[in-house]
Write a protein that holds these residues in place. Sequence first.
Motif, PDB file in Angstrom:
ATOM      1  N   HIS A 129     -13.835 -17.348  -7.380  1.00  0.00           N
ATOM      2  CA  HIS A 129     -15.141 -18.132  -6.791  1.00  0.00           C
ATOM      3  C   HIS A 129     -16.506 -17.474  -7.661  1.00  0.00           C
ATOM      4  N   PRO A 130     -17.327 -18.369  -7.970  1.00  0.00           N
ATOM      5  CA  PRO A 130     -18.748 -17.996  -8.673  1.00  0.00           C
ATOM      6  C   PRO A 130     -19.245 -16.744  -8.118  1.00  0.00           C
ATOM      7  N   PRO A 131     -19.940 -15.990  -8.869  1.00  0.00           N
ATOM      8  CA  PRO A 131     -20.870 -14.928  -8.343  1.00  0.00           C
ATOM      9  C   PRO A 131     -21.681 -15.189  -7.330  1.00  0.00           C
ATOM     10  N   LEU A 132     -21.773 -14.468  -6.123  1.00  0.00           N
ATOM     11  CA  LEU A 132     -22.809 -14.581  -5.250  1.00  0.00           C
ATOM     12  C   LEU A 132     -24.299 -14.239  -5.666  1.00  0.00           C
ATOM     13  N   PRO A 133     -25.238 -14.856  -4.958  1.00  0.00           N
ATOM     14  CA  PRO A 133     -26.538 -14.577  -5.414  1.00  0.00           C
ATOM     15  C   PRO A 133     -26.891 -13.108  -5.230  1.00  0.00           C
ATOM     16  N   GLN A 134     -27.728 -12.584  -5.740  1.00  0.00           N
ATOM     17  CA  GLN A 134     -28.307 -11.267  -5.794  1.00  0.00           C
ATOM     18  C   GLN A 134     -28.596 -10.706  -4.457  1.00  0.00           C
ATOM     19  N   GLY A 135     -27.973  -9.715  -4.026  1.00  0.00           N
ATOM     20  CA  GLY A 135     -28.233  -9.089  -2.536  1.00  0.00           C
ATOM     21  C   GLY A 135     -27.305  -9.664  -1.694  1.00  0.00           C
ATOM     22  N   ASN A 136     -26.375 -10.514  -1.841  1.00  0.00           N
ATOM     23  CA  ASN A 136     -25.265 -11.111  -1.056  1.00  0.00           C
ATOM     24  C   ASN A 136     -23.868 -10.315  -1.458  1.00  0.00           C
ATOM     25  N   GLY A 137     -23.120 -10.256  -0.360  1.00  0.00           N
ATOM     26  CA  GLY A 137     -21.926  -9.418  -0.643  1.00  0.00           C
ATOM     27  C   GLY A 137     -20.881 -10.021   0.778  1.00  0.00           C
ATOM     28  N   LEU A 138     -19.598  -9.712   0.385  1.00  0.00           N
ATOM     29  CA  LEU A 138     -18.554 -10.010   1.235  1.00  0.00           C
ATOM     30  C   LEU A 138     -17.867  -8.724   1.682  1.00  0.00           C
ATOM     31  N   PHE A 139     -17.595  -8.613   2.651  1.00  0.00           N
ATOM     32  CA  PHE A 139     -16.779  -7.293   3.449  1.00  0.00           C
ATOM     33  C   PHE A 139     -15.703  -7.822   4.468  1.00  0.00           C
ATOM     34  N   ALA A 140     -14.744  -6.881   4.888  1.00  0.00           N
ATOM     35  CA  ALA A 140     -14.029  -7.238   5.789  1.00  0.00           C
ATOM     36  C   ALA A 140     -13.137  -6.041   6.204  1.00  0.00           C
ATOM     37  N   LEU A 141     -12.707  -5.993   7.456  1.00  0.00           N
ATOM     38  CA  LEU A 141     -12.097  -4.754   7.757  1.00  0.00           C
ATOM     39  C   LEU A 141     -10.859  -4.388   6.932  1.00  0.00           C
ATOM     40  N   SER A 142     -10.624  -3.329   6.806  1.00  0.00           N
ATOM     41  CA  SER A 142      -9.244  -2.710   5.681  1.00  0.00           C
ATOM     42  C   SER A 142      -8.766  -1.968   6.189  1.00  0.00           C
ATOM     43  N   ARG A 143      -7.172  -2.145   5.976  1.00  0.00           N
ATOM     44  CA  ARG A 143      -6.180  -1.497   6.532  1.00  0.00           C
ATOM     45  C   ARG A 143      -5.119  -1.350   5.459  1.00  0.00           C
ATOM     46  N   TRP A 144      -4.360  -0.275   5.352  1.00  0.00           N
ATOM     47  CA  TRP A 144      -3.425   0.147   4.536  1.00  0.00           C
ATOM     48  C   TRP A 144      -2.073   0.331   5.398  1.00  0.00           C
ATOM     49  N   ALA A 145      -0.922  -0.440   5.083  1.00  0.00           N
ATOM     50  CA  ALA A 145       0.242  -0.497   5.707  1.00  0.00           C
ATOM     51  C   ALA A 145       1.367  -0.455   4.768  1.00  0.00           C
ATOM     52  N   ASP A 146       2.590  -0.399   5.545  1.00  0.00           N
ATOM     53  CA  ASP A 146       3.848  -0.362   4.654  1.00  0.00           C
ATOM     54  C   ASP A 146       4.308  -1.750   4.859  1.00  0.00           C
ATOM     55  N   PRO A 147       5.313  -2.226   3.947  1.00  0.00           N
ATOM     56  CA  PRO A 147       5.686  -3.674   3.949  1.00  0.00           C
ATOM     57  C   PRO A 147       6.412  -4.156   5.478  1.00  0.00           C
ATOM     58  N   LYS A 148       7.053  -3.078   6.173  1.00  0.00           N
ATOM     59  CA  LYS A 148       7.583  -3.360   7.340  1.00  0.00           C
ATOM     60  C   LYS A 148       6.690  -3.095   8.597  1.00  0.00           C
ATOM     61  N   TYR A 149       5.426  -2.938   8.304  1.00  0.00           N
ATOM     62  CA  TYR A 149       4.780  -2.865   9.570  1.00  0.00           C
ATOM     63  C   TYR A 149       4.279  -3.894  10.218  1.00  0.00           C
ATOM     64  N   PHE A 150       4.459  -4.979   9.532  1.00  0.00           N
ATOM     65  CA  PHE A 150       3.982  -6.314  10.306  1.00  0.00           C
ATOM     66  C   PHE A 150       5.417  -6.816  11.314  1.00  0.00           C
ATOM     67  N   ASN A 151       6.436  -6.524  10.707  1.00  0.00           N
ATOM     68  CA  ASN A 151       7.521  -6.745  11.639  1.00  0.00           C
ATOM     69  C   ASN A 151       7.584  -5.717  12.814  1.00  0.00           C
ATOM     70  N   ALA A 152       7.354  -4.551  12.675  1.00  0.00           N
ATOM     71  CA  ALA A 152       7.323  -3.605  13.541  1.00  0.00           C
ATOM     72  C   ALA A 152       6.498  -3.907  14.502  1.00  0.00           C
ATOM     73  N   MET A 153       5.131  -4.243  14.220  1.00  0.00           N
ATOM     74  CA  MET A 153       4.153  -4.556  15.288  1.00  0.00           C
ATOM     75  C   MET A 153       4.346  -5.890  15.869  1.00  0.00           C
ATOM     76  N   GLY A 154       5.123  -7.001  15.488  1.00  0.00           N
ATOM     77  CA  GLY A 154       5.264  -8.223  15.793  1.00  0.00           C
ATOM     78  C   GLY A 154       4.008  -9.221  15.500  1.00  0.00           C
ATOM     79  N   ILE A 155       3.277  -8.735  14.269  1.00  0.00           N
ATOM     80  CA  ILE A 155       2.270  -9.496  13.701  1.00  0.00           C
ATOM     81  C   ILE A 155       2.994 -10.753  12.910  1.00  0.00           C
ATOM     82  N   PRO A 156       2.690 -11.730  13.508  1.00  0.00           N
ATOM     83  CA  PRO A 156       3.644 -13.009  12.592  1.00  0.00           C
ATOM     84  C   PRO A 156       2.995 -13.267  10.931  1.00  0.00           C
ATOM     85  N   ILE A 157       3.888 -13.448  10.151  1.00  0.00           N
ATOM     86  CA  ILE A 157       3.506 -13.870   8.789  1.00  0.00           C
ATOM     87  C   ILE A 157       3.353 -15.239   8.879  1.00  0.00           C
TER      88      ILE A 157
END
Length: 870
Positions: A587-615
């Motif tokens: 994507h093109p750079p955002l205007p000055q003073g603007n930014g994107l952010f989101a919740l961040s998590r670290w997980a192992d590959p089989k975490y989604f299956n264990a938790m039942g979070i659908p891919i």
Amino acid sequence: MTWWQIRKRDADAERELQSDLELEEEEQREHGVPPEEAHYAALRSFGNPTLISEQTRAVWSWNWLESLARDLRFSLRTLRRTPGFTIIAILVMALGIGANVALFTVVRGVLLKPLPFQDPDRLLMLYEAGFLGGETTAFNAVSGGMYAEWKNQNRSYSSIALAKGIRVGLSGSGRQLPEKLKSALFSWDMLRTLGVQPALGRDFRRADDNSGANGTVLLSWGLWKRRFGGDPGILNQTIFLDAQPYTVIGVMPSWFDFPDSSTQLWTPVYHDKPADEMTSFSNHLFRVIGRLKPGVSASQGVADLSVISQRVHNEHLNDPFVFRSASSRPLLEHIVGEIKKPLYLLLEATCCLLLIACLNVANLLVARAAARRKALAIRTALGGGWLRLIGERLMECLLLSSAGGALGLLLAFAALHWLTETRHDMSRVESIHFDGVVAAFTVGVVVLCALFSGLIAAFSTSNKGMLGALHETSRSVGGSSARATLRKVLLTLEVGLTVILLVGAGLLLKSYERLRSADMGCLTQHLITMHLGIPDARYSTPAQRANFYDTLLDRVRALPGVDAAGFATAVPGQGYQMDWSFSIVEHPPLPQGNGLFALSRWADPKYFNAMGIPILRGRTFDAGKRLDAANEVVISQSFAGQFFPGEDPLDRHIRVRGQNAVIVGIVGDTRYDIGEIPRPVQYYPLDAGVENVGTLVIRSSHDLEQFALPVQRIVSQMDPDLPVSDVLTMNQLLGKSTLDQSFNTALLVAFATVSLVLAAVGLFGVMSYLAAQRTTEIGIRVALGAKREQVMRKMLLDGMRPAVFGLLAGLAASLEAGQLMRDLLYEIKPLDPAVYAAVAAALLAVAAFACIVPAWRASRVDPMQALRAE
């Protein structure tokens, strides 16, 4: 004057009155009145001796005490003659007063008592404020860099200090096992800012709070007693926290629990945190407390800090996470948090309950006074004054209220003991206890209840027309339209207040059910979670961290009965945790003073299956890519919808902290908290070795608790100093996050249930009295041909009429009361038809049940016995 002097004085007065009466009788005989009539003539001339005696006593200073004692003895005899009425009235008062005193004690301890710090009104919690991601953030955490700028440049605060809650592992020693504890990082001057000193040892010094200093720690009073046996010799001894040595320099007072009640250790922040976090302006991690200088207002202090923030913002225009202003609120308000409104709501509910109890007792007293109206009329005819009769009624009510207050205090004490034992997590729970203010409040409530109930009952038997009761038959006793109207009005008010409580309880109950049934985006059954963290001191490289978690997960998955296992830095329901800013490479750079952010998590590959979070699309992480090669990212569905509208995000790249990561999959949305809407989440591979703390998840169809000990053994074999903490099933974890809502709902439902029972008791009691007083009337009706079904129907309608009027009034008032609860409701509206209909049906059913027994008894009256009694 002693009691024998009072009796001698009364005897002298009686002898003097008798002597005067005899002289008057002698004078009558001297004037030619026959001896047999002289005595009566003397009485007519002299006046009523009893009245003269009472008037004489009235001018003596101790007469009020004698009158009070007589009223007390008379009231005790009266109440003893009607034990059923007395017990019910005392129990009703005890419930109302006990609930009110208990909630007042909680509200006073949590919300009204000043904080136990020096000049607490000058302490403020300081925040950064600004506009980010389309949202206004008025109370955001403070970055380490901004804290340093505020501290060095402000002119409004005598001191500014910093704090952050963390978790640390306390190593085992001797026979003691390692354990995970909640700790807090303090700047060296935090205790000086609060005005607190350790109970033992010393405070932090400036020299302790830097990366080159030796580690120092303060212990909580509870930890010192529990872990170290209260031994003063622990001072200057070394303990290991996250495998690092710390010297114990002090023990805090037993009441000190800042920043929250579960904190057990305090360490210096600049010693523990890396320099880049303490100088960053965009990493908002800390809570900051400021003490205003004398004469400086809170608004002046915020304006001062906002000038500093604006200057820093202007120097970092390319960083959208550097805020441009500051905000503040009193420290007490921050500590109390969101519990303030629910506590005041519960206090209002107890006030309604107390008013219902008073109305209940007043109604029973009014009906009882109607039954005793002839006796009161006879006493009036014999010279008893109306004020004297009112005094007796008030004394009866004072006795009932006092007994109810004493029993209510016991109930309040038991309730508070239960609360403090079960809700250790509540803010300022240590401040909840009885004291002189609570005792004075209790006395005031008892007196008000006595006056309220007693005056209503007293004025229902006014002096006007009192003597007319002597001409009434039992058919008319209790049948006066004015007295019947008063009883119906009291019942209507009682039912109306009950409806308000029932509607409020119904709304909260339905809201709580919606909350607990909210779709978390993952499985909530057959899952158990365990918190685990490895110390940087022993696992300093990414390879060491990645190897530890790979080995742990392999061993856990090999346990019998484990269907799946995974690891993530935070699972759904564990809170916000952290977010990261990022950019999208394509994507093109955002205007000055603007930014994107989101919740961040670290997980192992089989975490989604264990938790039942659908891919939903793509795949999870490649297990063969580890460490620097682990450059993949999985995003949530809302992440894709918000940041890639109308395009395919797969194989696009996200740039985070100077590195690119390719999007390989899209998974379903989850909620970081049970009451929050799903937020965009970015998942990074645990095998990158970046994070060292998180939650182990095990899915199994067998007994979940059986895995706690085997996992602890595995961890101990891998590292004997690592504790496993917070072993909770997923349902328990979600229940813990909804503890406040559950507590508030349970209390309000309990108050509403008690009020419904009181309303039913009031209806039953008054209907029983009315039926007893109308026995003759009913007997005549039956004798004249009225069917028993008609009598029963008429009595039932008489009892249901005030219940229906009260229901309508209560439903109307609940429309406004529901609006006040809007902020406490989850996914339901204050005007919920199902709740209102259920309340109406329940109240009418209870009212009918309460009225039907007296009505049936009235219809069974034998006409001959009723007329013979007349």
